[in-house]
Design a protein around this motif. Structure first.
Motif, PDB file in Angstrom:
ATOM      1  N   ALA A  23       0.831  -1.204   0.000  1.00  0.00           N
ATOM      2  CA  ALA A  23       0.000   0.000   0.000  1.00  0.00           C
ATOM      3  C   ALA A  23       0.868   1.258   0.000  1.00  0.00           C
ATOM      4  CB  ALA A  23      -0.937  -0.019   1.207  1.00  0.00           C
ATOM      5  N   ASP A  24       1.912   1.269   0.804  1.00  0.00           N
ATOM      6  CA  ASP A  24       2.820   2.422   0.825  1.00  0.00           C
ATOM      7  C   ASP A  24       3.472   2.630  -0.536  1.00  0.00           C
ATOM      8  OD1 ASP A  24       2.436   3.362   3.377  1.00  0.00           O
ATOM      9  OD2 ASP A  24       4.400   2.754   4.135  1.00  0.00           O
ATOM     10  N   ARG A  25       3.865   1.557  -1.167  1.00  0.00           N
ATOM     11  CA  ARG A  25       4.540   1.628  -2.463  1.00  0.00           C
ATOM     12  C   ARG A  25       3.610   2.207  -3.530  1.00  0.00           C
ATOM     13  NH1 ARG A  25       6.305  -1.206  -6.977  1.00  0.00           N
ATOM     14  NH2 ARG A  25       8.571  -1.401  -7.162  1.00  0.00           N
ATOM     15  N   ILE A  26       2.367   1.733  -3.544  1.00  0.00           N
ATOM     16  CA  ILE A  26       1.387   2.260  -4.502  1.00  0.00           C
ATOM     17  C   ILE A  26       1.103   3.732  -4.213  1.00  0.00           C
ATOM     18  CG2 ILE A  26      -1.011   2.092  -5.290  1.00  0.00           C
ATOM     19  CD1 ILE A  26      -0.760  -0.973  -4.872  1.00  0.00           C
ATOM     20  N   ALA A  27       0.990   4.080  -2.940  1.00  0.00           N
ATOM     21  CA  ALA A  27       0.763   5.485  -2.573  1.00  0.00           C
ATOM     22  C   ALA A  27       1.933   6.359  -3.024  1.00  0.00           C
ATOM     23  CB  ALA A  27       0.534   5.611  -1.070  1.00  0.00           C
ATOM     24  N   LEU A  28       3.152   5.868  -2.877  1.00  0.00           N
ATOM     25  CA  LEU A  28       4.316   6.624  -3.363  1.00  0.00           C
ATOM     26  C   LEU A  28       4.186   6.884  -4.857  1.00  0.00           C
ATOM     27  CD1 LEU A  28       7.472   5.148  -1.606  1.00  0.00           C
ATOM     28  CD2 LEU A  28       6.892   7.566  -1.829  1.00  0.00           C
TER      29      LEU A  28
ATOM     30  N   ARG B 234       1.351   6.862  -6.782  1.00  0.00           N
ATOM     31  CA  ARG B 234       0.185   7.648  -7.178  1.00  0.00           C
ATOM     32  C   ARG B 234       0.063   8.999  -6.479  1.00  0.00           C
ATOM     33  NH1 ARG B 234      -4.308   2.865  -6.930  1.00  0.00           N
ATOM     34  NH2 ARG B 234      -3.317   1.510  -8.484  1.00  0.00           N
ATOM     35  N   LEU B 235       0.474   9.048  -5.218  1.00  0.00           N
ATOM     36  CA  LEU B 235       0.258  10.255  -4.415  1.00  0.00           C
ATOM     37  C   LEU B 235       1.555  10.991  -4.073  1.00  0.00           C
ATOM     38  CD1 LEU B 235      -2.261   8.659  -1.865  1.00  0.00           C
ATOM     39  CD2 LEU B 235      -2.785   9.806  -4.039  1.00  0.00           C
TER      40      LEU B 235
ATOM     41  N   ASP C 115     -10.200   8.241  10.297  1.00  0.00           N
ATOM     42  CA  ASP C 115     -10.192   9.705  10.274  1.00  0.00           C
ATOM     43  C   ASP C 115      -8.932  10.303   9.652  1.00  0.00           C
ATOM     44  OD1 ASP C 115     -12.652   9.693  11.478  1.00  0.00           O
ATOM     45  OD2 ASP C 115     -11.885  10.033  13.499  1.00  0.00           O
ATOM     46  N   GLU C 116      -7.810   9.632   9.782  1.00  0.00           N
ATOM     47  CA  GLU C 116      -6.542  10.178   9.275  1.00  0.00           C
ATOM     48  C   GLU C 116      -6.283   9.828   7.810  1.00  0.00           C
ATOM     49  OE1 GLU C 116      -4.567  12.290  11.007  1.00  0.00           O
ATOM     50  OE2 GLU C 116      -6.135  12.201  12.532  1.00  0.00           O
ATOM     51  N   LEU C 117      -6.940   8.790   7.308  1.00  0.00           N
ATOM     52  CA  LEU C 117      -6.726   8.360   5.925  1.00  0.00           C
ATOM     53  C   LEU C 117      -7.612   9.156   4.980  1.00  0.00           C
ATOM     54  CD1 LEU C 117      -6.759   4.495   6.472  1.00  0.00           C
ATOM     55  CD2 LEU C 117      -4.750   5.906   6.002  1.00  0.00           C
ATOM     56  N   CYS C 118      -7.049   9.569   3.852  1.00  0.00           N
ATOM     57  CA  CYS C 118      -7.871  10.221   2.835  1.00  0.00           C
ATOM     58  C   CYS C 118      -8.524   9.131   1.978  1.00  0.00           C
ATOM     59  CB  CYS C 118      -7.042  11.185   1.987  1.00  0.00           C
ATOM     60  SG  CYS C 118      -5.883  10.393   0.859  1.00  0.00           S
ATOM     61  N   GLU C 119      -9.475   9.529   1.169  1.00  0.00           N
ATOM     62  CA  GLU C 119     -10.204   8.571   0.336  1.00  0.00           C
ATOM     63  C   GLU C 119      -9.273   7.821  -0.616  1.00  0.00           C
ATOM     64  OE1 GLU C 119     -13.780   8.647  -2.939  1.00  0.00           O
ATOM     65  OE2 GLU C 119     -13.811  10.146  -1.342  1.00  0.00           O
ATOM     66  N   ALA C 120      -8.314   8.524  -1.197  1.00  0.00           N
ATOM     67  CA  ALA C 120      -7.372   7.880  -2.125  1.00  0.00           C
ATOM     68  C   ALA C 120      -6.548   6.809  -1.404  1.00  0.00           C
ATOM     69  CB  ALA C 120      -6.456   8.922  -2.759  1.00  0.00           C
TER      70      ALA C 120
ATOM     71  N   GLU D 171      -7.507   5.117   1.319  1.00  0.00           N
ATOM     72  CA  GLU D 171      -8.423   4.003   1.574  1.00  0.00           C
ATOM     73  C   GLU D 171      -8.615   3.153   0.319  1.00  0.00           C
ATOM     74  OE1 GLU D 171     -12.081   4.638   3.886  1.00  0.00           O
ATOM     75  OE2 GLU D 171     -11.299   6.652   4.269  1.00  0.00           O
ATOM     76  N   ASP D 172      -8.735   3.816  -0.830  1.00  0.00           N
ATOM     77  CA  ASP D 172      -8.894   3.087  -2.095  1.00  0.00           C
ATOM     78  C   ASP D 172      -7.677   2.209  -2.384  1.00  0.00           C
ATOM     79  OD1 ASP D 172     -11.384   4.242  -2.488  1.00  0.00           O
ATOM     80  OD2 ASP D 172     -10.656   5.753  -3.916  1.00  0.00           O
ATOM     81  N   ILE D 173      -6.494   2.729  -2.105  1.00  0.00           N
ATOM     82  CA  ILE D 173      -5.260   1.958  -2.315  1.00  0.00           C
ATOM     83  C   ILE D 173      -5.242   0.746  -1.387  1.00  0.00           C
ATOM     84  CG2 ILE D 173      -2.743   2.003  -1.949  1.00  0.00           C
ATOM     85  CD1 ILE D 173      -2.885   4.959  -3.026  1.00  0.00           C
ATOM     86  N   ILE D 174      -5.577   0.949  -0.139  1.00  0.00           N
ATOM     87  CA  ILE D 174      -5.588  -0.149   0.833  1.00  0.00           C
ATOM     88  C   ILE D 174      -6.591  -1.220   0.394  1.00  0.00           C
ATOM     89  CG2 ILE D 174      -6.126  -0.747   3.243  1.00  0.00           C
ATOM     90  CD1 ILE D 174      -5.103   2.189   3.887  1.00  0.00           C
ATOM     91  N   ARG D 175      -7.763  -0.789  -0.045  1.00  0.00           N
ATOM     92  CA  ARG D 175      -8.795  -1.716  -0.523  1.00  0.00           C
ATOM     93  C   ARG D 175      -8.282  -2.505  -1.736  1.00  0.00           C
ATOM     94  NH1 ARG D 175     -12.239   1.826  -0.899  1.00  0.00           N
ATOM     95  NH2 ARG D 175     -13.135   1.625   1.163  1.00  0.00           N
TER      96      ARG D 175
END
Length: 184
Positions: free
Chosen positions: A37-42, A44-45, A103-108, A110-114
């Motif tokens: 999840a961290d890798r994908i977030a890096l 995309r985000l 509360d701390e996670l943004c929608e994007a 959460e989508d990555i985690i899902r």
């Protein structure tokens, strides 16, 4: 380049994986899912979800703060929210004690985690470890030790150009400077 470790986002991401899995979960698998999840977030985000430091270990990439919490619990960081929401390991498994919410996670995020859970959440932890050896070029065999994985190496493995990496680094430095100003 380092990102600031975010214990709240880390526990929220881990809690989502545990909730969907249906407790208990082998913590090696959980660590692999968090890394993915961290890798994908890096990618995309331009920043990870957890902000952990990463290391190559025999069973693949590891989030070092999470591993330290699992191994040392309150002796590592008695104030970490992980300890309130996720059990101490028992037979290499952890389970969700309480739901921290999102509360701390943004929608994007959460989508990555899902997405990570949908694609990898039901896979055996050893299969996941082997998979990380094959699909993540930033992982290097440490032969029983641990080798730091630099953010820049992950970004290069994701196909980012040196200019893109420098821009991410510059943006992170600006954020750090603003945080310093706001917290003084």
């Amino acid at each position: 380049m380092d990102f600031k470790y975010n214990p709240e986002k880390t526990v929220e991401a881990a809690a989502l994986f545990l909730k969907w899995y249906g407790n208990p979960m082998k913590y090696m698998g959980l660590i692999k899912l968090l890394y993915m999840a961290d890798r994908i977030a890096l990618d995309r985000l331009a920043e990870p979800i957890t902000g952990n430091q990463y290391v190559s270990m025999d069973y693949g990439p590891v989030l070092s703060e999470v591993l330290d919490l699992l191994h040392y619990g309150p002796d590592y960081d008695k104030d970490n929210p992980w300890l309130k929401y996720i059990s101490a390991p028992k037979n290499y498994t952890v389970e969700l004690l309480n739901d921290p919410g999102v509360d701390e996670l943004c929608e994007a995020e959460e989508d990555i985690i899902r997405e990570v859970y949908r694609n990898y959440g039901q896979l055996d932890r050893f299969y996941l470890a082997d998979l990380t050896h094959q699909i993540f070029p930033e992982w290097r065999n440490p032969y029983g030790s641990a080798i730091p994985i630099r953010i820049e190496d992950i970004l290069r493995a994701l196909g980012k150009s040196e200019e893109e990496i420098e821009e991410i680094h510059r943006h992170k430095e600006q954020e750090n400077y603003l945080d310093l100003l706001l917290n003084n």
